[in-house]
Write a protein that holds these residues in place. Sequence first.
Motif, PDB file in Angstrom:
ATOM      1  N   PHE A 298       0.819  -1.200   0.000  1.00  0.00           N
ATOM      2  CA  PHE A 298       0.000   0.000   0.000  1.00  0.00           C
ATOM      3  C   PHE A 298       0.856   1.256   0.000  1.00  0.00           C
ATOM      4  O   PHE A 298       1.953   1.272   0.546  1.00  0.00           O
ATOM      5  CB  PHE A 298      -0.905   0.015   1.245  1.00  0.00           C
ATOM      6  N   GLU A 299       0.322   2.314  -0.600  1.00  0.00           N
ATOM      7  CA  GLU A 299       0.995   3.604  -0.557  1.00  0.00           C
ATOM      8  C   GLU A 299       0.917   4.178   0.860  1.00  0.00           C
ATOM      9  O   GLU A 299       1.886   4.701   1.392  1.00  0.00           O
ATOM     10  CB  GLU A 299       0.345   4.551  -1.564  1.00  0.00           C
ATOM     11  N   HIS A 300      -0.265   4.129   1.457  1.00  0.00           N
ATOM     12  CA  HIS A 300      -0.478   4.535   2.855  1.00  0.00           C
ATOM     13  C   HIS A 300      -1.134   3.375   3.575  1.00  0.00           C
ATOM     14  O   HIS A 300      -2.071   2.766   3.051  1.00  0.00           O
ATOM     15  CB  HIS A 300      -1.386   5.762   2.944  1.00  0.00           C
ATOM     16  N   TYR A 301      -0.658   3.039   4.764  1.00  0.00           N
ATOM     17  CA  TYR A 301      -1.169   1.884   5.505  1.00  0.00           C
ATOM     18  C   TYR A 301      -1.144   2.208   6.981  1.00  0.00           C
ATOM     19  O   TYR A 301      -0.144   2.713   7.494  1.00  0.00           O
ATOM     20  CB  TYR A 301      -0.281   0.665   5.223  1.00  0.00           C
ATOM     21  N   ARG A 302      -2.249   1.933   7.650  1.00  0.00           N
ATOM     22  CA  ARG A 302      -2.298   2.109   9.099  1.00  0.00           C
ATOM     23  C   ARG A 302      -3.191   1.024   9.675  1.00  0.00           C
ATOM     24  O   ARG A 302      -4.333   0.848   9.239  1.00  0.00           O
ATOM     25  CB  ARG A 302      -2.863   3.475   9.468  1.00  0.00           C
ATOM     26  N   CYS A 303      -2.665   0.297  10.616  1.00  0.00           N
ATOM     27  CA  CYS A 303      -3.442  -0.721  11.320  1.00  0.00           C
ATOM     28  C   CYS A 303      -2.997  -0.661  12.773  1.00  0.00           C
ATOM     29  O   CYS A 303      -1.849  -0.972  13.094  1.00  0.00           O
ATOM     30  CB  CYS A 303      -3.182  -2.100  10.713  1.00  0.00           C
ATOM     31  N   ASP A 304      -3.897  -0.229  13.645  1.00  0.00           N
ATOM     32  CA  ASP A 304      -3.533  -0.036  15.047  1.00  0.00           C
ATOM     33  C   ASP A 304      -3.294  -1.354  15.778  1.00  0.00           C
ATOM     34  O   ASP A 304      -2.517  -1.420  16.711  1.00  0.00           O
ATOM     35  CB  ASP A 304      -4.612   0.769  15.766  1.00  0.00           C
ATOM     36  N   ARG A 305      -3.989  -2.412  15.357  1.00  0.00           N
ATOM     37  CA  ARG A 305      -3.801  -3.746  15.955  1.00  0.00           C
ATOM     38  C   ARG A 305      -4.348  -4.788  14.997  1.00  0.00           C
ATOM     39  O   ARG A 305      -5.181  -4.486  14.143  1.00  0.00           O
ATOM     40  CB  ARG A 305      -4.455  -3.843  17.320  1.00  0.00           C
ATOM     41  N   ASN A 306      -3.860  -5.995  15.132  1.00  0.00           N
ATOM     42  CA  ASN A 306      -4.325  -7.078  14.269  1.00  0.00           C
ATOM     43  C   ASN A 306      -5.781  -7.397  14.555  1.00  0.00           C
ATOM     44  O   ASN A 306      -6.217  -7.399  15.706  1.00  0.00           O
ATOM     45  CB  ASN A 306      -3.484  -8.332  14.490  1.00  0.00           C
ATOM     46  N   LEU A 307      -6.543  -7.646  13.488  1.00  0.00           N
ATOM     47  CA  LEU A 307      -7.950  -8.003  13.606  1.00  0.00           C
ATOM     48  C   LEU A 307      -8.217  -9.260  12.794  1.00  0.00           C
ATOM     49  O   LEU A 307      -7.684  -9.408  11.692  1.00  0.00           O
ATOM     50  CB  LEU A 307      -8.856  -6.897  13.048  1.00  0.00           C
ATOM     51  N   SER A 308      -9.028 -10.137  13.327  1.00  0.00           N
ATOM     52  CA  SER A 308      -9.523 -11.276  12.560  1.00  0.00           C
ATOM     53  C   SER A 308     -10.964 -10.975  12.205  1.00  0.00           C
ATOM     54  O   SER A 308     -11.775 -10.683  13.085  1.00  0.00           O
ATOM     55  CB  SER A 308      -9.443 -12.558  13.384  1.00  0.00           C
TER      56      SER A 308
ATOM     57  N   VAL B  67     -13.856  -0.559  -8.476  1.00  0.00           N
ATOM     58  CA  VAL B  67     -12.862   0.447  -8.135  1.00  0.00           C
ATOM     59  C   VAL B  67     -11.858   0.592  -9.272  1.00  0.00           C
ATOM     60  O   VAL B  67     -11.422  -0.393  -9.860  1.00  0.00           O
ATOM     61  CB  VAL B  67     -12.134   0.042  -6.831  1.00  0.00           C
ATOM     62  N   GLY B  68     -11.495   1.838  -9.571  1.00  0.00           N
ATOM     63  CA  GLY B  68     -10.486   2.100 -10.594  1.00  0.00           C
ATOM     64  C   GLY B  68      -9.080   2.011 -10.021  1.00  0.00           C
ATOM     65  O   GLY B  68      -8.879   2.027  -8.803  1.00  0.00           O
ATOM     66  N   ASN B  69      -8.091   1.933 -10.914  1.00  0.00           N
ATOM     67  CA  ASN B  69      -6.694   1.799 -10.498  1.00  0.00           C
ATOM     68  C   ASN B  69      -6.197   2.980  -9.674  1.00  0.00           C
ATOM     69  O   ASN B  69      -5.315   2.822  -8.832  1.00  0.00           O
ATOM     70  CB  ASN B  69      -5.787   1.624 -11.721  1.00  0.00           C
ATOM     71  N   ASP B  70      -6.735   4.159  -9.898  1.00  0.00           N
ATOM     72  CA  ASP B  70      -6.268   5.347  -9.193  1.00  0.00           C
ATOM     73  C   ASP B  70      -7.151   5.721  -8.003  1.00  0.00           C
ATOM     74  O   ASP B  70      -6.900   6.729  -7.344  1.00  0.00           O
ATOM     75  CB  ASP B  70      -6.184   6.535 -10.161  1.00  0.00           C
ATOM     76  N   ASP B  71      -8.170   4.934  -7.730  1.00  0.00           N
ATOM     77  CA  ASP B  71      -9.062   5.209  -6.606  1.00  0.00           C
ATOM     78  C   ASP B  71      -8.392   4.844  -5.291  1.00  0.00           C
ATOM     79  O   ASP B  71      -7.486   4.019  -5.242  1.00  0.00           O
ATOM     80  CB  ASP B  71     -10.368   4.428  -6.740  1.00  0.00           C
ATOM     81  N   ILE B  72      -8.850   5.467  -4.239  1.00  0.00           N
ATOM     82  CA  ILE B  72      -8.352   5.201  -2.884  1.00  0.00           C
ATOM     83  C   ILE B  72      -9.418   4.421  -2.137  1.00  0.00           C
ATOM     84  O   ILE B  72     -10.587   4.801  -2.140  1.00  0.00           O
ATOM     85  CB  ILE B  72      -8.039   6.517  -2.146  1.00  0.00           C
ATOM     86  N   ILE B  73      -9.014   3.312  -1.498  1.00  0.00           N
ATOM     87  CA  ILE B  73      -9.940   2.494  -0.719  1.00  0.00           C
ATOM     88  C   ILE B  73      -9.506   2.562   0.740  1.00  0.00           C
ATOM     89  O   ILE B  73      -8.341   2.353   1.061  1.00  0.00           O
ATOM     90  CB  ILE B  73      -9.916   1.023  -1.164  1.00  0.00           C
ATOM     91  N   THR B  74     -10.456   2.866   1.615  1.00  0.00           N
ATOM     92  CA  THR B  74     -10.207   2.871   3.054  1.00  0.00           C
ATOM     93  C   THR B  74     -11.121   1.836   3.681  1.00  0.00           C
ATOM     94  O   THR B  74     -12.328   1.859   3.447  1.00  0.00           O
ATOM     95  CB  THR B  74     -10.487   4.259   3.663  1.00  0.00           C
ATOM     96  N   LEU B  75     -10.547   0.904   4.459  1.00  0.00           N
ATOM     97  CA  LEU B  75     -11.319  -0.095   5.185  1.00  0.00           C
ATOM     98  C   LEU B  75     -11.324   0.297   6.646  1.00  0.00           C
ATOM     99  O   LEU B  75     -10.262   0.597   7.206  1.00  0.00           O
ATOM    100  CB  LEU B  75     -10.688  -1.484   5.051  1.00  0.00           C
ATOM    101  N   LYS B  76     -12.506   0.342   7.249  1.00  0.00           N
ATOM    102  CA  LYS B  76     -12.613   0.707   8.660  1.00  0.00           C
ATOM    103  C   LYS B  76     -13.430  -0.338   9.400  1.00  0.00           C
ATOM    104  O   LYS B  76     -14.519  -0.703   8.966  1.00  0.00           O
ATOM    105  CB  LYS B  76     -13.283   2.070   8.831  1.00  0.00           C
ATOM    106  N   ALA B  77     -12.894  -0.797  10.519  1.00  0.00           N
ATOM    107  CA  ALA B  77     -13.604  -1.740  11.383  1.00  0.00           C
ATOM    108  C   ALA B  77     -13.270  -1.386  12.825  1.00  0.00           C
ATOM    109  O   ALA B  77     -12.107  -1.172  13.164  1.00  0.00           O
ATOM    110  CB  ALA B  77     -13.189  -3.175  11.083  1.00  0.00           C
ATOM    111  N   ASP B  78     -14.281  -1.277  13.653  1.00  0.00           N
ATOM    112  CA  ASP B  78     -14.083  -0.983  15.058  1.00  0.00           C
ATOM    113  C   ASP B  78     -14.038  -2.279  15.854  1.00  0.00           C
ATOM    114  O   ASP B  78     -14.647  -3.283  15.472  1.00  0.00           O
ATOM    115  CB  ASP B  78     -15.221  -0.103  15.591  1.00  0.00           C
TER     116      ASP B  78
END
Length: 82
Positions: A18-28, A43-54
């Motif tokens: 990833f160009e930018h990556y942040r994961c505060d802790r491992n999640l299953s 999603v296009g090649n230049d699009d940005i995808i953000t995954l969020k899980a609490d």
Amino acid sequence: MDLSHVSLVALLLRPEGFEHYRCDRNLSMGMNLGNMSRMLKCVGNDDIITLKADDGSDTITFMFESASELSISMLLFFVSFC
């Protein structure tokens, strides 16, 4: 694969991919990979995808940033290792 035709697949997302990556802790998380695949095909090649899980949440949110912003939430499955 079990009797209900459910398979367990491990997917590890490493920071190097990833160009930018942040994961505060491992999640299953357990999710329907067919549904996730259909979402990612939009999603296009230049699009940005953000995954969020609490922690403790039963959903994951995919946020797509392109010409038009789109946010989709998907229910997670409880995964138990016996």
